[in-house]
Design an enzyme around this catalytic site. Structure first.
Site, PDB file in Angstrom:
ATOM      1  N   GLN A 108     -85.355 -36.214 -12.804  1.00 43.06           N
ATOM      2  CA  GLN A 108     -86.079 -34.980 -13.083  1.00 43.06           C
ATOM      3  C   GLN A 108     -86.205 -34.770 -14.597  1.00 43.06           C
ATOM      4  O   GLN A 108     -87.225 -34.308 -15.094  1.00 43.06           O
ATOM      5  CB  GLN A 108     -85.371 -33.782 -12.423  1.00 43.06           C
ATOM      6  CG  GLN A 108     -86.124 -32.467 -12.530  1.00 43.06           C
ATOM      7  CD  GLN A 108     -87.480 -32.483 -11.829  1.00 43.06           C
ATOM      8  OE1 GLN A 108     -87.694 -33.264 -10.892  1.00 43.06           O
ATOM      9  NE2 GLN A 108     -88.399 -31.650 -12.277  1.00 43.06           N
ATOM     10  N   GLU A 193     -98.939 -25.885  -5.357  1.00 42.20           N
ATOM     11  CA  GLU A 193     -98.776 -27.329  -5.152  1.00 42.20           C
ATOM     12  C   GLU A 193     -99.005 -27.647  -3.679  1.00 42.20           C
ATOM     13  O   GLU A 193     -98.095 -27.534  -2.869  1.00 42.20           O
ATOM     14  CB  GLU A 193     -97.352 -27.781  -5.559  1.00 42.20           C
ATOM     15  CG  GLU A 193     -97.126 -27.806  -7.048  1.00 42.20           C
ATOM     16  CD  GLU A 193     -95.829 -28.529  -7.443  1.00 42.20           C
ATOM     17  OE1 GLU A 193     -95.065 -28.915  -6.540  1.00 42.20           O
ATOM     18  OE2 GLU A 193     -95.610 -28.694  -8.642  1.00 42.20           O
TER      19      GLU A 193
HETATM   20 ZN   LIG Z   1     -92.707 -31.678  -5.298  1.00 41.97          ZN
END
Ligand SMILES: [Zn+2]
Length: 221
Positions: A108, A193
């Site tokens: 990440q 998203e």
């Molecule tokens: Zn994602």
């Protein structure tokens, strides 16, 4: 003034203060527009932990992971449900692919830094680039992908738009929710998203879907 009148006034004033303070805390903890609330993930059921801009992922919350066919990782408890979802999508004529499942904090971190660098190359200052990145990617430690319960689902044959539409109205049947819906950015803190799904179990997913909620709102209801 008689002593009991004074006593009554005192009690009334005290009650007023107590009620005002209580109201303040009530609105503070149940306002879903306030993404700043913290939840105790250590007492949450595993499928309802909340990781967002104010709730950090910790190692003790990490479930057992399995590796999928294409090398992605996902929580073992989620993999069967994801397979069911994919099978249903395939039967509806789509080619779903898990493009991102579990990510370690280091992965990440790389994603976050890469995004900042992309903005910097476009000429933004470090501060601007970080702020822009914050709208789309979670800081390391605050990404739902670190839980193993999130799945980015895209179509393996290029155009994912039709698949996104199908997922939006069907994923809940298998326990998944559209985690960052359009119009709820002020609550989730993340831009829309259409590919990012999160396993919460069928009971929560059905409720969230039918009431047009986010996970944050569901946990505060
Ligand atoms: Zn994602």
């Amino acid at each position: 003034m008689k002593y009991y009148v004074r006593a009554l006034i005192c009690i009334a004033v005290l009650l007023g203060v107590v009620c005002t303070v209580k109201d303040y805390y009530d609105t503070k903890t149940v306002n879903p527009n306030d993404i700043g609330f913290e939840i105790n993930n250590n007492v949450q059921p595993w499928n309802l932990i909340l990781i967002n801009k104010t709730n950090e992922m910790t190692d003790n919350l990490l479930p057992e992971l399995v590796t999928t066919e294409n090398g992605e990782k996902i929580a073992r408890n989620v993999s069967l449900h994801l397979e069911e979802l994919f099978r249903a999508a395939e039967e509806a004529g789509f080619s779903p692919e898990l493009t991102s499942g579990y990510r370690s904090r280091n992965q990440q971190e790389d994603i976050f830094d890469d995004r900042i660098n992309e903005y910097r190359e476009l000429g933004y200052s470090k501060k601007e680039a970080t702020s822009l990145t914050n709208n789309y990617a979670a800081r390391p430690g605050y990404s739902e992908h670190e839980t193993g319960l999130a799945a980015d689902i895209n179509s393996s044959d290029g155009d994912s738009r039709k698949l996104y539409e199908w997922l939006k109205d069907n994923a809940y049947r298998y326990g998944f929710i559209l985690r960052y819906p359009k119009g709820k950015e002020d609550i989730t803190g993340i831009e829309y998203e259409p590919w990012h799904y999160r396993y919460v179990g069928t009971e929560a997913a059905e409720y969230i879907y039918h009431n047009n909620m986010t996970l944050e709102e569901y946990l505060l209801k």
